[in-house]
Design an enzyme around this catalytic site. Structure first.
Site, PDB file in Angstrom:
ATOM      1  N   GLU A   1       8.348  13.884 -57.760  1.00 20.15           N
ATOM      2  CA  GLU A   1       8.047  15.249 -58.171  1.00 20.15           C
ATOM      3  C   GLU A   1       7.740  15.299 -59.671  1.00 20.15           C
ATOM      4  O   GLU A   1       8.026  14.356 -60.421  1.00 20.15           O
ATOM      5  CB  GLU A   1       9.239  16.155 -57.873  1.00 20.15           C
ATOM      6  CG  GLU A   1       9.654  16.205 -56.420  1.00 20.15           C
ATOM      7  CD  GLU A   1       8.650  16.935 -55.539  1.00 20.15           C
ATOM      8  OE1 GLU A   1       7.833  17.709 -56.085  1.00 20.15           O
ATOM      9  OE2 GLU A   1       8.675  16.717 -54.318  1.00 20.15           O
TER      10      GLU A   1
ATOM     11  N   GLY B   1       7.386  11.444 -45.543  1.00 21.79           N
ATOM     12  CA  GLY B   1       6.034  11.515 -45.000  1.00 21.79           C
ATOM     13  C   GLY B   1       5.951  12.580 -43.935  1.00 21.79           C
ATOM     14  O   GLY B   1       6.931  12.890 -43.245  1.00 21.79           O
TER      15      GLY B   1
ATOM     16  N   LYS C   1      22.150  12.638 -49.138  1.00 22.16           N
ATOM     17  CA  LYS C   1      22.026  11.913 -47.867  1.00 22.16           C
ATOM     18  C   LYS C   1      23.272  11.086 -47.567  1.00 22.16           C
ATOM     19  O   LYS C   1      23.738  11.031 -46.422  1.00 22.16           O
ATOM     20  CB  LYS C   1      20.783  11.023 -47.922  1.00 22.16           C
ATOM     21  CG  LYS C   1      19.487  11.798 -48.096  1.00 22.16           C
ATOM     22  CD  LYS C   1      18.325  10.880 -48.421  1.00 22.16           C
ATOM     23  CE  LYS C   1      17.055  11.659 -48.673  1.00 22.16           C
ATOM     24  NZ  LYS C   1      15.922  10.795 -49.101  1.00 22.16           N
TER      25      LYS C   1
ATOM     26  N   ILE D   1      13.726   7.674 -39.770  1.00 21.40           N
ATOM     27  CA  ILE D   1      14.677   6.699 -39.221  1.00 21.40           C
ATOM     28  C   ILE D   1      15.790   7.447 -38.489  1.00 21.40           C
ATOM     29  O   ILE D   1      16.490   8.257 -39.094  1.00 21.40           O
ATOM     30  CB  ILE D   1      15.301   5.840 -40.342  1.00 21.40           C
ATOM     31  CG1 ILE D   1      14.206   5.207 -41.206  1.00 21.40           C
ATOM     32  CG2 ILE D   1      16.201   4.770 -39.757  1.00 21.40           C
ATOM     33  CD1 ILE D   1      14.737   4.520 -42.453  1.00 21.40           C
TER      34      ILE D   1
ATOM     35  N   GLY E   1       2.148  10.927 -55.666  1.00 21.19           N
ATOM     36  CA  GLY E   1       2.847  11.910 -54.855  1.00 21.19           C
ATOM     37  C   GLY E   1       4.200  11.444 -54.343  1.00 21.19           C
ATOM     38  O   GLY E   1       4.834  12.129 -53.533  1.00 21.19           O
TER      39      GLY E   1
ATOM     40  N   ALA F   1      11.735  16.157 -22.842  1.00 20.10           N
ATOM     41  CA  ALA F   1      12.680  17.259 -23.032  1.00 20.10           C
ATOM     42  C   ALA F   1      13.075  17.917 -21.712  1.00 20.10           C
ATOM     43  O   ALA F   1      14.129  18.541 -21.618  1.00 20.10           O
ATOM     44  CB  ALA F   1      12.079  18.308 -23.961  1.00 20.10           C
TER      45      ALA F   1
ATOM     46  N   THR G   1       4.495  19.802 -46.244  1.00 18.18           N
ATOM     47  CA  THR G   1       4.237  18.468 -45.703  1.00 18.18           C
ATOM     48  C   THR G   1       4.908  18.275 -44.352  1.00 18.18           C
ATOM     49  O   THR G   1       4.271  17.897 -43.363  1.00 18.18           O
ATOM     50  CB  THR G   1       4.740  17.400 -46.695  1.00 18.18           C
ATOM     51  OG1 THR G   1       4.034  17.553 -47.930  1.00 18.18           O
ATOM     52  CG2 THR G   1       4.500  16.004 -46.152  1.00 18.18           C
ATOM     53  N   VAL G   2       6.208  18.541 -44.280  1.00 17.69           N
ATOM     54  CA  VAL G   2       6.949  18.297 -43.041  1.00 17.69           C
ATOM     55  C   VAL G   2       6.641  19.366 -41.999  1.00 17.69           C
ATOM     56  O   VAL G   2       6.469  19.060 -40.819  1.00 17.69           O
ATOM     57  CB  VAL G   2       8.463  18.224 -43.314  1.00 17.69           C
ATOM     58  CG1 VAL G   2       9.245  18.019 -42.016  1.00 17.69           C
ATOM     59  CG2 VAL G   2       8.769  17.097 -44.295  1.00 17.69           C
TER      60      VAL G   2
END
Length: 433
Positions: free
Chosen positions: A187, A299, A202, A134, A184, A33, A13-14
């Protein structure tokens, strides 16, 4: 304009989101950059038929990316702690910079990883590991560099927040969890999400970034939401609170609080309004006061946004040759290095208590007497005859702030009463002051 070559390890996904955003916004990213960021190699266990890699070399072995001499930055998006750690340590050993979204890897092995990176003079960036899209790590590490940070609290797991949000409609935990899995959000094995382990990963990183202490995940207290009922949620609402699954880190003179658990939050507070799969983090600095960072905590492209922000930071360093300009965790305060993580016995909180009492004369007096004996003051009490079932009636009590050690002793005494049926349900409360 110079090129900086990136190797992406993991096309889930990422990883897929990162690849797509790097391609779609290439000119914007290059402008910010000061260099072109080029994907030089991609590794994944299996190819993705829905992605066009063009002429970019693909491999099923992530170590091919590390061993490619043209790769400047290794982006670790495979997840887990086994292969991911080996991959990151191998990249550092070869003098390559690393960007990762792997909160478990950083929370558990970060001290070792950062020491190795410092010895080799390379960067390890991990913004996406804490709150998805974030940019809270950058805000704490750079935007709040002038502040003494005294506490942080956050909704840092979207799955748990979604479940508690949906339970406000009277739905049971198990039903909403099944829905979250079907959508989704959770898990097949949801333990990390609903038992607070993901949030503790986290929170560990947030606390180290904010306080300047080593990572201490193994000492974090975790408590899940599986025992929360619609009854508790409804009665908390009647008392003016909302139940959220929070991570709380607080610096005190005698140590650090590092805890994840269901928490009563005043409905009037902004964080109480954060619903669904969204995340929010409150940070209290002595100069700026309270700030809150809100948005999608997961996401594909939301998390890719944070991954690429780290890639841009590292790419600037590669082009300028300046090396690691910001300490990995913001700063290290040698005076706090040995500051312990406090036991939950030493934490102070107000409490919501649910007691299943037999409908007998004098029960409330006995309950109040026990709480008083342990130095616990009652703020409010709720008992409704309409809730009487099988001779038992729930008693809801909200206490003033008290040390958890006192509350534990009081609960032991309450559960020993013959007038009380079963265990006492306890939920901590925070006012963020």
């Amino acid at each position: 304009m110079k090129d900086v070559s990136v190797g992406i390890c993991g096309l889930g996904t990422v990883g897929g989101g990162t690849f797509n955003v790097l391609g779609r916004n290439a000119s914007i990213i290059a402008g910010r950059a000061g260099c072109r960021i080029r994907v030089g190699r991609v590794a994944s266990r299996t190819p993705r038929s829905d992605m066009d890699l063009g002429a970019i070399p693909f491999t099923t072995d992530v170590f091919d990316v590390v061993n490619d001499p043209d790769i400047d930055i290794v982006v670790e998006l495979v997840g887990g702690e086994g292969v991911a750690k080996d991959l990151v340590m191998a990249a550092i050993a070869q003098g390559k910079h690393v960007v990762t979204a792997n909160k478990a890897l950083i929370a558990v092995h970060g001290n070792e990883i950062f020491a190795a990176a410092a010895a080799k003079g390379v960067m390890v960036a991990f913004e996406a590991g804490v709150a998805g899209g974030i940019p809270v790590i950058k805000a704490i590490r750079e935007g709040m560099a002038a502040n003494r940070i005294d506490w942080m609290a956050g909704i840092i797991n979207g799955t748990g927040n979604y479940i508690l949000t949906e339970m406000r409609a009277g739905r049971e935990f198990a039903e909403v969890l099944r829905e979250a899995q079907a959508l989704g959000y959770a898990e097949a094995d949801p333990t990390f999400d609903v038992e607070g382990i993901d949030a503790a990963h986290k929170l560990t990183i947030l606390a180290s970034t904010g306080f300047g202490v080593p990572l201490k995940f193994e000492q974090a207290y975790t408590e899940g939401i599986s025992a929360i009922t619609p009854f508790d949620i409804a009665h908390a609402e009647q008392l003016g609170y909302r139940i959220k699954h929070l991570g709380v880190a607080r610096r005190r003179e005698d140590g650090i609080e590092l805890r994840v658990h269901p928490t009563l939050v005043p409905q009037s507070h902004l964080i109480a309004q954060v619903d669904g799969v969204l995340n929010a983090v409150l940070v209290d600095g002595d100069a700026v006061g309270q700030t809150m960072y809100y948005g999608p905590g997961a996401g594909a492209e939301a998390t890719a946004s944070a991954v690429i922000a780290d890639i841009v930071d590292v790419a600037r360093s590669v082009v300028s040759g300046s090396g690691q300009t910001v300490p990995f965790l913001g700063f290290v305060d040698s005076a706090l290095e040995d500051l312990p993580v406090l036991s939950m016995d030493d934490v102070q909180s107000a409490y919501y208590l649910r007691i299943q009492a037999f409908d007998r004369p004098g029960v409330l007096a006995k309950v109040a007497s026990i709480l008083s004996e342990h130095g616990i003051n009652i703020e409010s009490i709720m008992q409704k005859e309409s809730e009487l079932t099988d001779g038992r009636i729930p008693v809801i009590i909200l206490t003033h702030t008290v040390q958890e050690r006192q509350m534990n002793c009081a609960i032991d005494d309450l559960e020993a009463l013959t007038d009380i049926d079963g265990r006492v349900v306890r939920i901590r409360a925070e006012n963020f002051q």
